[in-house]
Design a protein around this motif. Structure first.
Motif, short mmCIF file in Angstrom:
data_model
loop_
_atom_site.label_atom_id
_atom_site.label_comp_id
_atom_site.label_asym_id
_atom_site.label_seq_id
_atom_site.Cartn_x
_atom_site.Cartn_y
_atom_site.Cartn_z
N ASP A 158 0.83 -1.21 0.00
CA ASP A 158 0.00 0.00 0.00
C ASP A 158 0.86 1.26 0.00
OD1 ASP A 158 0.86 0.07 2.63
OD2 ASP A 158 -1.07 0.67 3.42
N TRP A 159 2.14 1.10 -0.32
CA TRP A 159 3.02 2.26 -0.52
C TRP A 159 4.09 1.91 -1.54
CZ3 TRP A 159 8.01 1.08 0.95
CH2 TRP A 159 8.18 0.12 1.94
N ARG A 218 5.12 7.12 -1.31
CA ARG A 218 3.72 7.52 -1.46
C ARG A 218 2.81 6.38 -1.03
NH1 ARG A 218 6.16 9.47 -6.40
NH2 ARG A 218 6.02 11.73 -6.56
N ASP A 219 1.66 6.76 -0.47
CA ASP A 219 0.66 5.74 -0.11
C ASP A 219 -0.13 5.35 -1.35
OD1 ASP A 219 -1.31 7.69 -0.55
OD2 ASP A 219 -1.72 7.98 1.58
N GLY A 220 -1.08 4.46 -1.19
CA GLY A 220 -1.88 3.97 -2.31
C GLY A 220 -2.66 5.04 -3.04
N ASP A 221 -2.92 6.16 -2.38
CA ASP A 221 -3.63 7.28 -3.01
C ASP A 221 -2.69 8.29 -3.64
OD1 ASP A 221 -6.14 6.27 -2.23
OD2 ASP A 221 -5.94 7.21 -0.25
N GLY A 222 -1.38 8.05 -3.54
CA GLY A 222 -0.40 8.95 -4.14
C GLY A 222 0.10 10.05 -3.22
N ALA A 223 -0.37 10.08 -1.97
CA ALA A 223 0.08 11.10 -1.03
C ALA A 223 1.48 10.75 -0.51
CB ALA A 223 -0.89 11.20 0.15
#
Length: 188
Positions: free
Chosen positions: A11-12, A66-71
């Motif tokens: 997830d990253w 980055r996390d799974g959402d791109g953050a």
């Protein structure tokens, strides 16, 4: 220039990025620095300026996690050290006084300086920091890598020791600071 590594938990991800992309991330990475180091807002603003200047150094290597959402949830960067740069000169002088000029030259004459490596506190313990470190060092130019971290037992110091960094200078206080640091080094 982008190389991606997926984390164990999937997830990253960790990406090696160029100086321009890293510079664009500085508002976020400086905030992560502030959270991880528990720094007041005025020091985070100062760090943003320093980080921006570092992106122009020779041999710059930037890494974003980055996390799974791109953050962005973590980052690390460094560059090839050289005489005339503040950190390099301060450490060379102190290491030369304690260990001798030959030892200081051996560690610093062709060194990659790991300037920052931080993971948002909510993501500690996931292996992100280790992956960032490995990614930065995979592109490091030089015969040694050097860094400074707080001179106490901490997850950061344990990480560096587990990747063959050794203590070069302990109990060190940088000019203008009251915090005690250790300078560590590793042969590349």
């Amino acid at each position: 220039m982008s190389q991606q590594t997926r984390g164990e938990s999937a997830d990253w991800t960790v990406d090696i990025v160029g100086a321009v992309e890293f510079a664009e991330s500085i508002p976020v990475t400086a905030a992560i620095y502030g959270e991880a180091m528990q720094r007041p807002p005025e020091l985070v603003v100062q760090r943003r300026e320093i980080m921006g200047a570092h992106t122009h150094r020779a041999g710059f290597v930037g890494v974003l996690a980055r996390d799974g959402d791109g953050a962005v949830v973590g980052f690390g960067y460094g560059y090839h050290g050289r005489p005339g740069d503040w950190w390099h000169d301060v450490v060379a002088r102190a290491l030369g006084q304690r260990a001798g000029r030959r030892q200081a030259r051996d560690w610093l004459d062709d060194s990659f300086e790991l300037a920052e490596l931080h993971v948002h506190p909510s993501r500690h313990g996931e292996g992100i920091g280790r992956c960032i470190l490995q990614s930065v060092l995979s592109r490091a130019q030089g015969t040694t890598a050097v860094l400074s971290t707080h001179d106490r037992e901490s997850p950061a110091r344990l990480l560096y020791r587990s990747t063959e960094f050794v203590d070069l200078l302990t109990g060190f206080v940088f000019p203008g600071s009251s915090e005690v640091y250790v300078v560590m080094g590793k042969r590349l």
